[in-house]
Design a protein around this motif. Structure first.
Motif, PDB file in Angstrom:
ATOM      1  N   SER A 156       0.826  -1.206   0.000  1.00  0.00           N
ATOM      2  CA  SER A 156       0.000   0.000   0.000  1.00  0.00           C
ATOM      3  C   SER A 156       0.862   1.258   0.000  1.00  0.00           C
ATOM      4  O   SER A 156       0.559   2.234  -0.692  1.00  0.00           O
ATOM      5  N   LEU A 157       1.952   1.240   0.763  1.00  0.00           N
ATOM      6  CA  LEU A 157       2.868   2.390   0.777  1.00  0.00           C
ATOM      7  C   LEU A 157       3.443   2.628  -0.614  1.00  0.00           C
ATOM      8  O   LEU A 157       3.550   3.771  -1.073  1.00  0.00           O
ATOM      9  N   GLY A 158       3.831   1.547  -1.283  1.00  0.00           N
ATOM     10  CA  GLY A 158       4.391   1.680  -2.620  1.00  0.00           C
ATOM     11  C   GLY A 158       3.383   2.174  -3.629  1.00  0.00           C
ATOM     12  O   GLY A 158       3.707   2.957  -4.522  1.00  0.00           O
ATOM     13  N   ASP A 159       2.123   1.725  -3.502  1.00  0.00           N
ATOM     14  CA  ASP A 159       1.092   2.124  -4.461  1.00  0.00           C
ATOM     15  C   ASP A 159       0.582   3.540  -4.206  1.00  0.00           C
ATOM     16  O   ASP A 159       0.308   4.292  -5.141  1.00  0.00           O
ATOM     17  N   ARG A 160       0.435   3.910  -2.927  1.00  0.00           N
ATOM     18  CA  ARG A 160      -0.260   5.151  -2.597  1.00  0.00           C
ATOM     19  C   ARG A 160       0.657   6.301  -2.214  1.00  0.00           C
ATOM     20  O   ARG A 160       0.231   7.456  -2.238  1.00  0.00           O
ATOM     21  N   LEU A 161       1.899   5.995  -1.832  1.00  0.00           N
ATOM     22  CA  LEU A 161       2.832   7.064  -1.477  1.00  0.00           C
ATOM     23  C   LEU A 161       3.919   7.206  -2.528  1.00  0.00           C
ATOM     24  O   LEU A 161       3.998   8.190  -3.242  1.00  0.00           O
ATOM     25  N   THR A 162       4.778   6.220  -2.618  1.00  0.00           N
ATOM     26  CA  THR A 162       5.869   6.229  -3.592  1.00  0.00           C
ATOM     27  C   THR A 162       6.475   4.835  -3.674  1.00  0.00           C
ATOM     28  O   THR A 162       6.586   4.147  -2.651  1.00  0.00           O
ATOM     29  N   PRO A 163       6.885   4.407  -4.848  1.00  0.00           N
ATOM     30  CA  PRO A 163       7.573   3.114  -4.947  1.00  0.00           C
ATOM     31  C   PRO A 163       9.026   3.180  -4.486  1.00  0.00           C
ATOM     32  O   PRO A 163       9.667   2.128  -4.346  1.00  0.00           O
ATOM     33  N   ALA A 164       9.525   4.384  -4.244  1.00  0.00           N
ATOM     34  CA  ALA A 164      10.932   4.548  -3.859  1.00  0.00           C
ATOM     35  C   ALA A 164      11.107   4.263  -2.370  1.00  0.00           C
ATOM     36  O   ALA A 164      11.446   5.147  -1.575  1.00  0.00           O
ATOM     37  N   LEU A 165      10.879   3.019  -1.975  1.00  0.00           N
ATOM     38  CA  LEU A 165      10.945   2.622  -0.577  1.00  0.00           C
ATOM     39  C   LEU A 165      12.025   1.567  -0.382  1.00  0.00           C
ATOM     40  O   LEU A 165      12.252   0.733  -1.254  1.00  0.00           O
ATOM     41  N   ALA A 166      12.660   1.602   0.788  1.00  0.00           N
ATOM     42  CA  ALA A 166      13.688   0.605   1.123  1.00  0.00           C
ATOM     43  C   ALA A 166      13.393   0.047   2.508  1.00  0.00           C
ATOM     44  O   ALA A 166      13.835   0.597   3.521  1.00  0.00           O
ATOM     45  N   PRO A 167      12.610  -1.048   2.601  1.00  0.00           N
ATOM     46  CA  PRO A 167      12.357  -1.669   3.905  1.00  0.00           C
ATOM     47  C   PRO A 167      13.660  -2.194   4.494  1.00  0.00           C
ATOM     48  O   PRO A 167      14.417  -2.885   3.810  1.00  0.00           O
ATOM     49  N   LEU A 168      13.915  -1.881   5.768  1.00  0.00           N
ATOM     50  CA  LEU A 168      15.196  -2.242   6.381  1.00  0.00           C
ATOM     51  C   LEU A 168      15.046  -3.306   7.452  1.00  0.00           C
ATOM     52  O   LEU A 168      15.961  -3.514   8.255  1.00  0.00           O
ATOM     53  N   GLY A 169      13.893  -3.987   7.485  1.00  0.00           N
ATOM     54  CA  GLY A 169      13.726  -5.040   8.466  1.00  0.00           C
ATOM     55  C   GLY A 169      12.382  -5.714   8.317  1.00  0.00           C
ATOM     56  O   GLY A 169      11.571  -5.348   7.457  1.00  0.00           O
ATOM     57  N   ALA A 170      12.148  -6.717   9.172  1.00  0.00           N
ATOM     58  CA  ALA A 170      10.914  -7.502   9.112  1.00  0.00           C
ATOM     59  C   ALA A 170      10.206  -7.448  10.458  1.00  0.00           C
ATOM     60  O   ALA A 170      10.824  -7.262  11.511  1.00  0.00           O
ATOM     61  N   VAL A 171       8.878  -7.627  10.405  1.00  0.00           N
ATOM     62  CA  VAL A 171       8.041  -7.630  11.606  1.00  0.00           C
ATOM     63  C   VAL A 171       7.753  -9.063  12.021  1.00  0.00           C
ATOM     64  O   VAL A 171       7.452  -9.917  11.183  1.00  0.00           O
ATOM     65  N   HIS A 172       7.824  -9.309  13.312  1.00  0.00           N
ATOM     66  CA  HIS A 172       7.464 -10.609  13.866  1.00  0.00           C
ATOM     67  C   HIS A 172       6.296 -10.431  14.829  1.00  0.00           C
ATOM     68  O   HIS A 172       6.241  -9.465  15.590  1.00  0.00           O
ATOM     69  N   ASP A 173       5.327 -11.333  14.776  1.00  0.00           N
ATOM     70  CA  ASP A 173       4.151 -11.316  15.658  1.00  0.00           C
ATOM     71  C   ASP A 173       3.317 -10.055  15.465  1.00  0.00           C
ATOM     72  O   ASP A 173       2.839  -9.453  16.436  1.00  0.00           O
ATOM     73  N   ALA A 174       3.113  -9.623  14.216  1.00  0.00           N
ATOM     74  CA  ALA A 174       2.306  -8.428  13.963  1.00  0.00           C
ATOM     75  C   ALA A 174       0.909  -8.604  14.537  1.00  0.00           C
ATOM     76  O   ALA A 174       0.288  -9.668  14.405  1.00  0.00           O
ATOM     77  N   GLY A 175       0.411  -7.567  15.191  1.00  0.00           N
ATOM     78  CA  GLY A 175      -0.927  -7.597  15.768  1.00  0.00           C
ATOM     79  C   GLY A 175      -0.982  -8.134  17.168  1.00  0.00           C
ATOM     80  O   GLY A 175      -2.062  -8.189  17.768  1.00  0.00           O
ATOM     81  N   LEU A 176       0.166  -8.498  17.745  1.00  0.00           N
ATOM     82  CA  LEU A 176       0.215  -9.029  19.104  1.00  0.00           C
ATOM     83  C   LEU A 176       1.057  -8.108  19.991  1.00  0.00           C
ATOM     84  O   LEU A 176       1.927  -7.377  19.493  1.00  0.00           O
ATOM     85  N   PRO A 177       0.827  -8.139  21.308  1.00  0.00           N
ATOM     86  CA  PRO A 177       1.633  -7.294  22.202  1.00  0.00           C
ATOM     87  C   PRO A 177       3.123  -7.599  22.129  1.00  0.00           C
ATOM     88  O   PRO A 177       3.953  -6.758  22.486  1.00  0.00           O
ATOM     89  N   THR A 178       3.477  -8.801  21.666  1.00  0.00           N
ATOM     90  CA  THR A 178       4.887  -9.192  21.566  1.00  0.00           C
ATOM     91  C   THR A 178       5.519  -8.805  20.231  1.00  0.00           C
ATOM     92  O   THR A 178       6.655  -9.204  19.942  1.00  0.00           O
ATOM     93  N   ALA A 179       4.799  -8.046  19.410  1.00  0.00           N
ATOM     94  CA  ALA A 179       5.311  -7.688  18.084  1.00  0.00           C
ATOM     95  C   ALA A 179       6.674  -7.020  18.197  1.00  0.00           C
ATOM     96  O   ALA A 179       6.931  -6.222  19.104  1.00  0.00           O
ATOM     97  N   SER A 180       7.556  -7.355  17.247  1.00  0.00           N
ATOM     98  CA  SER A 180       8.912  -6.804  17.261  1.00  0.00           C
ATOM     99  C   SER A 180       9.364  -6.518  15.835  1.00  0.00           C
ATOM    100  O   SER A 180       8.762  -6.985  14.868  1.00  0.00           O
TER     101      SER A 180
END
Length: 674
Positions: free
Chosen positions: A160-184
């Motif tokens: 969504s960020l690439g489509d609606r903001l800009t494709p010039a993005l560089a993700p620098l990491g990954a999410v673990h346990d998204a949506g949980l209090p332990t998300a990191s």
């Protein structure tokens, strides 16, 4: 609040010669920028405890009204040390009613963090802000907040960020346990070949030299050191935008973001030995009523007791003497001998300072171009107690000092003061501020759309000294004619400069500009040329007051002969809706007098672009969520003013069909009373 114990993971306080970084935190309302500001200050050791927006205990939301409402209203500056430099962090409002605060801050930034909610995703204000940051080429990091909240997105949000903001993005990491209090958030290892390959592809899309280097290195990716250096270079040039994920509440990912701020964003630059050059982006009142100017210096150094030149746009220069200087350090503001290039500081003693003033020479972003739409709404403010009328006017003038887009228009005939607005929340804030800070309870009229008037053709009039009906010891002749779009009011002399004293000439010009705040229908007249065609005075009897009294009579007579047309503000709009809702949205646009182009089918449904009257924007916003199940996305920007159509009666701010200013006897009564 106090500095925490030293943290070996954080850098020590920088020495005075270290680079500074002026950083803005921007976002759609409720994305969590103030909470992120608190977390960064805590990470840097400035705060022992993290404030809460809900509890009203945040460090940067200092106004009582901000703490009660849980929103940022005024920009605030806090400072901390990071990687050997001083970071001046500016927290800005997210609500669109206070977009003027964001606009003023943009001109003083070296870099920005755009906060996006992992739950709500890309919102209308998010797109407006990102488009502006990219247009101004401000290096920007993206922080996806609230990964610990139920419904948080990670991979899908990146698309969504690439489509609606800009494709010039560089993700620098990954999410673990998204949506949980332990998300990191786990940063990608730079030595990983797949990570290096993906980053190299993103960087190669922005630079042909990197593309060639990647091809030459095949089948291996570029070395991590080369990729890191290129990432820094492209981030500095606002070609690429590194993306971090985290949670301001739990602190997940904030350490990685702080490292990115320190290593990826450019220093302020500027040299103290250059000529003084700066911008005033905020003015507030101290405990004794004195003005405190927040200035960003791009060059030079301002010391206590220095005389500085202040200028606003093409206006005349003013001089001021600095009686005190304060700078930001470790979360506090402290007295200092000087503020230097690259720093943000407070200047005291400048009694005539205004928001937007240039200090010394113009800086790199001190132009007059607007980044966001001007206010399109207006309301009349009335004191609940009639005896507070003078105090109300004085209080509104002080508020306008802090926010120049609170445009004040005083109607002497009806003895009313109108203020321009972005929305109803801003109106509520103004009312509460007047009541609580100034002790003046007020009421407001219904909010109306702010129209303008344009001059239809040439018209002229003259009043001669000594003739019947002219009670003033003055002769004034004026010609009014249309001017180029965007030119404002152009006052010219059609008489010799020495034909009468300068004070009389100045009185005519000042009165012309003041009178045109209300045209034939009571709206401000703009984009016109007013020429002084005749002048005369009596050396014994005439005063500047005679010219101030006669000029409105002559000008309104000339304007009546010229005629005016009422103009309404129009906005360009972009609307994204689910395909199933299109059948309900299009008829609504027609009822709201919008003119859409043909719908386009896109990945997220349908998009419509077109033009809509400013008066219809808020009704569209109110209906959109219900018609689209909360999935509609509306983005607007000011486009132009257009004549009110023949099928609609031109709106008038006067009590009758014809403005009382047309009536000579009424205007004479007002002039004499003043």
């Amino acid at each position: 609040m106090s500095a925490g114990a030293p943290n070996p993971a954080r850098s020590a306080s920088p020495d005075p010669g270290s680079d500074a970084l002026n950083l803005g935190i921007v976002a759609h309302v409720d994305a969590g920028k103030t909470s992120l500001t608190e977390r960064l200050l805590h990470f840097a050791g400035v705060l022992d405890e993290i404030g809460s927006v809900d509890a009203g205990s945040t460090h940067t939301d200092t106004l009582a009204l901000e703490r009660r409402r849980g929103i940022t209203i005024k920009s605030a500056v806090a400072s901390f040390a990071l990687d050997g430099r001083t970071v001046n962090l500016i927290d800005t409002p997210g609500h669109p009613d206070f977009i003027a605060e964001v606009e003023r801050v943009l001109g003083v930034l070296d870099g920005a963090v755009l906060v996006v909610s992992a739950v709500e995703g890309v919102q209308a204000q998010t797109r407006v802000l990102m488009r502006t940051l990219r247009r101004l080429r401000i290096p920007t990091l993206i922080f996806v907040n609230k990964i610990d909240r139920r419904g948080a997105q990670d991979t899908s949000l990146l698309r969504s960020l690439g489509d609606r903001l800009t494709p010039a993005l560089a993700p620098l990491g990954a999410v673990h346990d998204a949506g949980l209090p332990t998300a990191s958030f786990q940063p990608y290892p730079e030595a990983d070949a797949d990570v290096a390959d993906r980053l190299g592809q993103r960087l190669a899309e922005q630079d042909d030299a990197v593309l060639a280097a990647c091809l030459n290195a095949l089948p291996h990716p570029l070395p991590p050191a080369r990729l890191r250096a290129e990432l820094v270079r492209q981030t500095h040039r606002a070609l690429i935008h590194p993306v971090f994920f985290g949670s301001a509440v739990t602190g997940a990912g904030v350490d990685a973001l702080a490292e990115g701020i320190g290593q990826l964003l450019p220093p302020a630059g500027g040299a103290p030995d250059e000529p003084v050059s700066g911008t005033v982006f905020k003015v507030e009142r101290g405990a004794a009523g004195e003005r405190i100017a927040y200035v960003r210096l791009f060059g030079g150094r301002v010391r206590v007791r220095d005389h500085v030149t202040l200028r606003q746009g093409p206006g005349a220069a003013r001089e001021g003497r600095v009686t005190g200087v304060r700078v930001f350090a470790e979360g506090t503001v402290t007295g200092a001998r000087a503020v230097a290039a690259g720093q943000i500081g407070q200047l005291l003693g400048l009694a005539d300072v205004r928001v937007g003033d240039t200090v010394g020479r113009p800086g790199p972003r001190t132009g007059t171009d607007r980044h966001f739409a001007p206010p399109a709404l207006e309301t009349v403010v009335r004191p609940v107690r009639p005896g507070d009328r003078a105090a109300l006017h004085s209080a509104l003038l002080q508020l306008a000092e802090q926010d120049p887009l609170i445009g004040l228009r005083h109607d002497e005939i009806r003895r009313e003061t109108s203020v321009s607005l972005y929305g109803e929340v801003q109106k509520e804030v103004i009312g509460t501020t007047l009541d609580e800070d100034y002790g003046i309870p007020v009421s407001f009229s219904a909010t109306t759309t702010l129209h303008r008037e344009s001059v239809d053709g040439p018209g002229q009039a003259r009043e001669t000294r000594g003739e019947d009906g002219n009670p003033f010891a003055a002769t004034v002749g004026l010609r009014v004619e249309p001017g180029p779009p965007g030119s404002g009011v152009d006052h010219r002399l059609g008489v010799e400069l020495g034909s009468m004293p300068h004070a009389f000439m100045r009185a005519v010009e000042d009165t012309v500009r003041a009178t045109l705040h209300q045209g034939l229908y009571g709206w401000q007249v703009s984009d016109c040329v007013v020429t002084l065609t005749h002048s005369g005075f009596c050396s014994v009897r005439s005063t500047a007051a005679d010219f101030r009294g006669l000029t409105p009579l002559v000008l309104m007579s000339a304007l009546r002969r010229a005629g005016t047309t009422v103009l309404e503000p129009m906005h360009d709009f972009r609307l994204e809706v689910p395909s199933a809702a299109l059948g309900q949205v299009v008829p609504l646009l027609a009822r709201l007098r919008a003119v859409p182009a043909a719908p386009r089918v896109e990945r997220y449904g349908c998009s419509l672009t077109g033009e809509i009257p400013a008066a219809s924007v808020h009704p569209l916003e109110r209906r959109l969520a219900g018609l689209t199940g909360g999935e509609g996305l509306l983005e607007t920007s000011f486009a132009r003013h257009r004549p009110v159509t023949a099928t609609r009666r031109p709106p008038s701010r006067a009590r009758t069909d014809h403005n009382p200013l047309h009536r000579r006897e009424y205007l004479l009564h007002v002039v004499r009373r003043v």
